[in-house]
Structure formats: structure tokens, C-alpha cells
Design a protein around this motif. Structure first.
Motif, PDB file in Angstrom:
ATOM      1  N   GLY A 142       0.834  -0.911   0.398  1.00  0.00           N
ATOM      2  CA  GLY A 142       0.077   0.018   0.043  1.00  0.00           C
ATOM      3  C   GLY A 142       0.738   0.944  -0.044  1.00  0.00           C
ATOM      4  N   SER A 143       0.389   2.143   0.942  1.00  0.00           N
ATOM      5  CA  SER A 143       0.916   3.231   1.206  1.00  0.00           C
ATOM      6  C   SER A 143       2.523   3.490   1.718  1.00  0.00           C
ATOM      7  N   TYR A 144       2.385   4.787   2.156  1.00  0.00           N
ATOM      8  CA  TYR A 144       4.360   4.818   3.144  1.00  0.00           C
ATOM      9  C   TYR A 144       3.705   4.019   4.368  1.00  0.00           C
ATOM     10  N   ARG A 150       3.913   2.247  10.867  1.00  0.00           N
ATOM     11  CA  ARG A 150       2.363   2.882  10.949  1.00  0.00           C
ATOM     12  C   ARG A 150       2.058   3.285   9.496  1.00  0.00           C
ATOM     13  N   PRO A 151       1.116   3.405   9.416  1.00  0.00           N
ATOM     14  CA  PRO A 151       0.666   4.663   7.817  1.00  0.00           C
ATOM     15  C   PRO A 151       1.147   6.152   7.832  1.00  0.00           C
ATOM     16  N   ALA A 201      -9.833   3.652   3.004  1.00  0.00           N
ATOM     17  CA  ALA A 201      -8.925   4.527   2.016  1.00  0.00           C
ATOM     18  C   ALA A 201      -7.658   5.401   2.400  1.00  0.00           C
ATOM     19  N   MET A 202      -6.663   5.562   1.647  1.00  0.00           N
ATOM     20  CA  MET A 202      -5.123   5.924   1.960  1.00  0.00           C
ATOM     21  C   MET A 202      -4.829   6.894   0.779  1.00  0.00           C
ATOM     22  N   VAL A 203      -4.296   7.829   1.412  1.00  0.00           N
ATOM     23  CA  VAL A 203      -3.592   9.549   1.344  1.00  0.00           C
ATOM     24  C   VAL A 203      -2.087   8.476   0.187  1.00  0.00           C
ATOM     25  N   ASN A 269       0.280   6.441  -7.741  1.00  0.00           N
ATOM     26  CA  ASN A 269       1.747   5.526  -7.399  1.00  0.00           C
ATOM     27  C   ASN A 269       1.641   5.571  -5.285  1.00  0.00           C
ATOM     28  N   LEU A 270       2.095   4.017  -5.723  1.00  0.00           N
ATOM     29  CA  LEU A 270       1.685   3.434  -4.268  1.00  0.00           C
ATOM     30  C   LEU A 270       4.070   3.476  -3.899  1.00  0.00           C
ATOM     31  N   ASP A 271       3.475   2.588  -2.405  1.00  0.00           N
ATOM     32  CA  ASP A 271       5.202   2.736  -2.321  1.00  0.00           C
ATOM     33  C   ASP A 271       5.880   1.730  -2.897  1.00  0.00           C
ATOM     34  N   GLY A 272       7.300   1.422  -3.259  1.00  0.00           N
ATOM     35  CA  GLY A 272       8.358   1.165  -3.961  1.00  0.00           C
ATOM     36  C   GLY A 272       9.438   0.099  -3.677  1.00  0.00           C
ATOM     37  N   GLY A 273       9.675  -0.318  -3.819  1.00  0.00           N
ATOM     38  CA  GLY A 273      11.426  -0.703  -4.071  1.00  0.00           C
ATOM     39  C   GLY A 273      10.867  -2.497  -3.709  1.00  0.00           C
TER      40      GLY A 273
END
Length: 325
Positions: A142-144, A150-151, A201-203, A269-273
Motif C-alpha cells: 500500500g502507501s507509505y 505505522r501509516p 482509504a489511503m493517501v 503511485n503507491l510505495d515501491g522498492g
């Protein structure tokens, strides 16, 4: 002998104190997530190298070359293992040669539900998420997240608000309710309004394609990584993609998606790597992908992310899952 014994006891005491102090510092800085990062893969570190180093993938070396070749999408063939859930792989071609590949899922939000989840302890990678969620047909990152797992952005999981409540979001948000899912462009809307009525939901950031149909990544970059994105196409279907390699910087990924045959109206875009892992399980179709790449370049120096225990899969504190209704 007594003198040697005293020396050994002294060294043992010093070693024990060092361990306790280090453990206390790690807990203070990163909590359970930090402990599990060390236990799971031995920690994380960066190593420096030249852009043509063979420890980088061939696609990364190409993307770091003085002249980056233009890329085109290869053949795209969709399969539908289950009504409302399609899968495909989109080759990324440079001079007729594959330099990357995007694993794709295209989902009808009236038939499937979307859930955003957090496992802050850092003890759940793609394997553990599969075991914990046997009914999830898709699991991606998901996101960062912050140093404690934690989110790091505003976040709702099954109706529970998490993450910072004061946050200046200018990119985008993924939102999902009972019968719909959407990606909101936050250029002219605050995230609180976008989140209203959402159960999940997520930013996230950056917004790769905005409501205006244009790419919203204005900074050229040489940051390469496995990528994950969530998007909506012209028929309202949710498209979730993961890159196999790390050919794309964010600006070049945005440009590629804009002109791709996916007909995307908006993409986030979501988190990557190495966290950008992926699992698909439904009606006999199986796919599991373990991500591994992330690097940053400054001039002729490239920093590559590594970890001592390379055979383990990374923890995924933030995930987006798709489940049958």
C-alpha cells in the motif's frame, strides 16, 4: 587464570551492556518494526557503485545510461479467471527488446471489495499476508509507513482512522466503500472530503495521472525501484500494476502509463522498492512476485539498497487487498 577469567567476564559485561543499550535505542527509534526488521533480514543498508555495476539489473543499468531509450508497450492480452477480475502482463519494450514487465489486475468494484490494512509490527511479508488472509484474491503493498511501521499518510482500514490527522495532501487518495472504489485527485480537494463515507482509504503520492489526463510528476529523477500503482480506467474498473524490474523512474512511469493501452483516466503511485510484492490467487490462477530493487543515483554514483539475509521476503506493513463480496 583468575586474571584471564576477570578479563573475560569484563568483556562479557561490556558486550551485554552494548546489546541492551542498542536494543533500547532500536526500540526507541523504531519499536517492534525495527526489531523485526533486524530479525527478519538483518537490517538494511546502502552500498555505492558505478551505474554499470553488474550488481544492478540489466534494466537498471540501461535506465542509468547517458541516453535512456524510448519504450513502447508490447502485446497486451487479458485473461479473466473469474468474472470481474482480469489479469495480464504488459511488456515494456526498447528497440524491440523487453526491459521491464508490468503485472496487471483489472477489477470490477461492483463485484469485489478493496481493503487497506496495516501490520505495524513488521512481521508480515507477502507469505505471512497470504496465510493471514486466505480469502484475499489480490495482495499488493500500500502507501507509505513511518519508522514504526505505522501509516505515514492519512489512512482508513475497515472504518478505523489511522495515520496523521493533520496532513497537507496535494497528490491523490485511493478510497473504497461498499459498492465502489475510486482514485481522487487532491489538487483541488482536501483529503478529509475525499475520505468522507469511505470504509477503506489511503493517501499516497505522487499522482501519476491526474483528472486532467496529464502526468503530475514534474521532477525528472534517477531513482529506480520496483513500482506499484493503483488506477481507474475509462470504464470505471480499478487497475493495479506492479513492475517486475526497476527500469522506471516515477516521471518515466507516468509518461508510459499515460500513453499505454490501459486507457487510464487517473493513476496513483503507491510505495515501491522491495516492499512492492504481489500475490494473486483465484480460480486456479496463481501469481506470487517478490520485489527486490531500489536505487538512487547522483552523478556517477549509484546507491543500491541491500540487506544481509537476501533470501527472505520483505515485511509489508501497508497492504491493499482485494476480496470477494
Amino acid at each position: 587464570m583468575p586474571a584471564i577469567r576477570k578479563i573475560l567476564f569484563g568483556l562479557l559485561a561490556i558486550f551485554t551492556v552494548a546489546i541492551v543499550v542498542s536494543a533500547g535505542w532500536l526500540w526507541q527509534v523504531a519499536g517492534a518494526y525495527g526489531f523485526n526488521t533486524v530479525l527478519r533480514r538483518g537490517g538494511t543498508y546502502w552500498i555505492d557503485m558505478k551505474p554499470d555495476d553488474e550488481r544492478l539489473s540489466a534494466s537498471m543499468r540501461l535506465a542509468l545510461s547517458p541516453v535512456i531509450p524510448a519504450v513502447l508497450p508490447g502485446p497486451l492480452v487479458w485473461q479473466e479467471p473469474e468474472t470481474g477480475f482480469e489479469v495480464a502482463e504488459l511488456p515494456v519494450l526498447a528497440d524491440g527488446r523487453e526491459v521491464d514487465r508490468i503485472f496487471l489486475s483489472r477489477i470490477d468494484p461492483t463485484r469485489f471489495r478493496f481493503v487497506t490494512r496495516n501490520a505495524a509490527a513488521g512481521d508480515a511479508g507477502i507469505d505471512e499476508w497470504e496465510k493471514a488472509l486466505p480469502n484475499a484474491v489480490l495482495i499488493v503493498n500500500g502507501s507509505y509507513f513511518d519508522k514504526h511501521g505505522r501509516p505515514d499518510t492519512p489512512f482508513i482500514s475497515e472504518g478505523i482512522a489511522m495515520g496523521p490527522q493533520q496532513y497537507d495532501a496535494r497528490a491523490g487518495a485511493f478510497i473504497a466503500g461498499k459498492d465502489a472504489a475510486d482514485i481522487r485527485d487532491l489538487t483541488h480537494q482536501d483529503w478529509q472530503t475525499a475520505f468522507a463515507g469511505a470504509s477503506n482509504a489511503m493517501v499516497s503520492y505522487p499522482l501519476l495521472i491526474g483528472d486532467d489526463g496529464q502526468t503530475h510528476v514534474n521532477v525528472k529523477s534517477r531513482w529506480l525501484a520496483n513500482r506499484t500503482f493503483v488506477a481507474k480506467d475509462d470504464l470505471g474498473r480499478v487497475v493495479i500494476g506492479t513492475t517486475k524490474d526497476a527500469f522506471f523512474s516515477l516521471d518515466r512511469l507516468a509518461e508510459f502509463l499515460k500513453t499505454s493501452p490501459l486507457n487510464l483516466k487517473v493513476a496513483l503511485n503507491l510505495d515501491g522498492g522491495p516492499v512492492a510484492c504481489r500475490s494473486v490467487r483465484l480460480n486456479g490462477y496463481r501469481q506470487k512476485f517478490y520485489a527486490r530493487w531500489e536505487s538512487q543515483a547522483d552523478g556517477n554514483k549509484v546507491s543500491l539498497l541491500r540487506w544481509p539475509i537476501s533470501e527472505v521476503n520483505w515485511a509489508m506493513p501497508m497492504v491493499l487487498t482485494v476480496e470477494r463480496k
